[in-house]
Design a protein around this motif. Structure first.
Motif, PDB file in Angstrom:
ATOM      1  N   LEU A   8      30.320  56.665  -8.326  1.00 18.75           N
ATOM      2  CA  LEU A   8      31.291  56.353  -7.654  1.00 18.75           C
ATOM      3  C   LEU A   8      32.526  57.334  -7.825  1.00 18.75           C
ATOM      4  O   LEU A   8      33.475  57.716  -7.039  1.00 18.75           O
ATOM      5  CB  LEU A   8      31.762  55.012  -7.859  1.00 18.75           C
ATOM      6  N   ILE A   9      32.612  57.701  -9.370  1.00 19.15           N
ATOM      7  CA  ILE A   9      33.897  58.643  -9.705  1.00 19.15           C
ATOM      8  C   ILE A   9      33.906  60.007  -9.014  1.00 19.15           C
ATOM      9  O   ILE A   9      34.885  60.427  -8.651  1.00 19.15           O
ATOM     10  CB  ILE A   9      33.728  58.650 -11.274  1.00 19.15           C
ATOM     11  N   ALA A  12      35.112  59.744  -5.221  1.00 16.81           N
ATOM     12  CA  ALA A  12      36.418  59.208  -5.284  1.00 16.81           C
ATOM     13  C   ALA A  12      37.348  60.465  -5.691  1.00 16.81           C
ATOM     14  O   ALA A  12      38.360  60.534  -5.169  1.00 16.81           O
ATOM     15  CB  ALA A  12      36.491  58.059  -6.447  1.00 16.81           C
ATOM     16  N   LEU A  15      37.552  62.806  -2.697  1.00 13.12           N
ATOM     17  CA  LEU A  15      38.682  62.405  -1.901  1.00 13.12           C
ATOM     18  C   LEU A  15      39.773  62.504  -2.173  1.00 13.12           C
ATOM     19  O   LEU A  15      40.698  62.865  -1.327  1.00 13.12           O
ATOM     20  CB  LEU A  15      37.987  60.873  -1.323  1.00 13.12           C
ATOM     21  N   ALA A  16      40.193  61.894  -3.353  1.00 12.06           N
ATOM     22  CA  ALA A  16      41.576  62.261  -3.878  1.00 12.06           C
ATOM     23  C   ALA A  16      42.012  63.598  -3.764  1.00 12.06           C
ATOM     24  O   ALA A  16      43.198  64.165  -3.421  1.00 12.06           O
ATOM     25  CB  ALA A  16      41.716  61.585  -5.236  1.00 12.06           C
ATOM     26  N   SER A  89      38.146  54.393   2.838  1.00 11.65           N
ATOM     27  CA  SER A  89      38.450  55.613   1.742  1.00 11.65           C
ATOM     28  C   SER A  89      39.646  55.970   1.648  1.00 11.65           C
ATOM     29  O   SER A  89      40.165  56.511   0.692  1.00 11.65           O
ATOM     30  CB  SER A  89      37.506  56.559   2.170  1.00 11.65           C
ATOM     31  N   LEU A  92      41.943  55.470  -1.278  1.00 13.05           N
ATOM     32  CA  LEU A  92      41.743  56.553  -2.342  1.00 13.05           C
ATOM     33  C   LEU A  92      42.629  57.902  -1.930  1.00 13.05           C
ATOM     34  O   LEU A  92      43.269  58.176  -3.040  1.00 13.05           O
ATOM     35  CB  LEU A  92      40.152  56.835  -2.635  1.00 13.05           C
ATOM     36  N   TRP A  93      42.334  58.361  -0.908  1.00  7.89           N
ATOM     37  CA  TRP A  93      43.072  59.418  -0.764  1.00  7.89           C
ATOM     38  C   TRP A  93      44.504  59.460  -0.059  1.00  7.89           C
ATOM     39  O   TRP A  93      45.421  60.349  -0.168  1.00  7.89           O
ATOM     40  CB  TRP A  93      42.358  60.388   0.434  1.00  7.89           C
TER      41      TRP A  93
END
Length: 113
Positions: A8-9, A12, A15-16, A89, A92-93
């Motif tokens: 997952l990291i 993530a 996307l960030a 998502s 996250l972003w």
């Protein structure tokens, strides 16, 4: 690629990072000012949404799921699924993108914020 897709990291963080990078790249093409900044934010949001769809398609493919299986229930159902993932998502972003857009005026030379 499987390691990237299974954790997952890393997705993530990717996307960030894209949420920070897209407005910075768009700022090179938009003029300074409040209205162009708002338009830039809108364009960055649309681009990030489309990147999110593509990103999750890539993750599915990286896990070995063929396109035929993904879109077996139908093209509309498959696209709806990936659009939902892209919207989720945004958790996250979007905060990173908002901070990136908010930091753009400090580099302005013609307009005053």
């Amino acid at each position: 690629m499987s390691f990237f897709a299974d954790n997952l990291i890393f997705p993530a963080l990717t996307l960030a990072f894209l949420g920070w990078l897209v407005p910075r790249l768009l700022a090179r093409f938009f003029p300074e000012g409040l209205r162009p900044l708002l338009m830039l934010a809108f364009c960055a949001t649309v681009i990030m949404f489309l990147l999110g769809i593509g990103f999750f398609l890539m993750l599915y493919r990286a896990q070995g799921i063929p396109f035929a299986t993904i879109f077996e229930p139908g093209l509309a159902v498959g696209l709806y699924h990936f659009m939902r993932l892209a919207l989720i998502s945004a958790l996250l972003w979007a905060p990173v993108m908002i901070l990136s857009v908010a930091g753009l005026p400090k580099n302005w030379t013609k307009e005053v914020w």
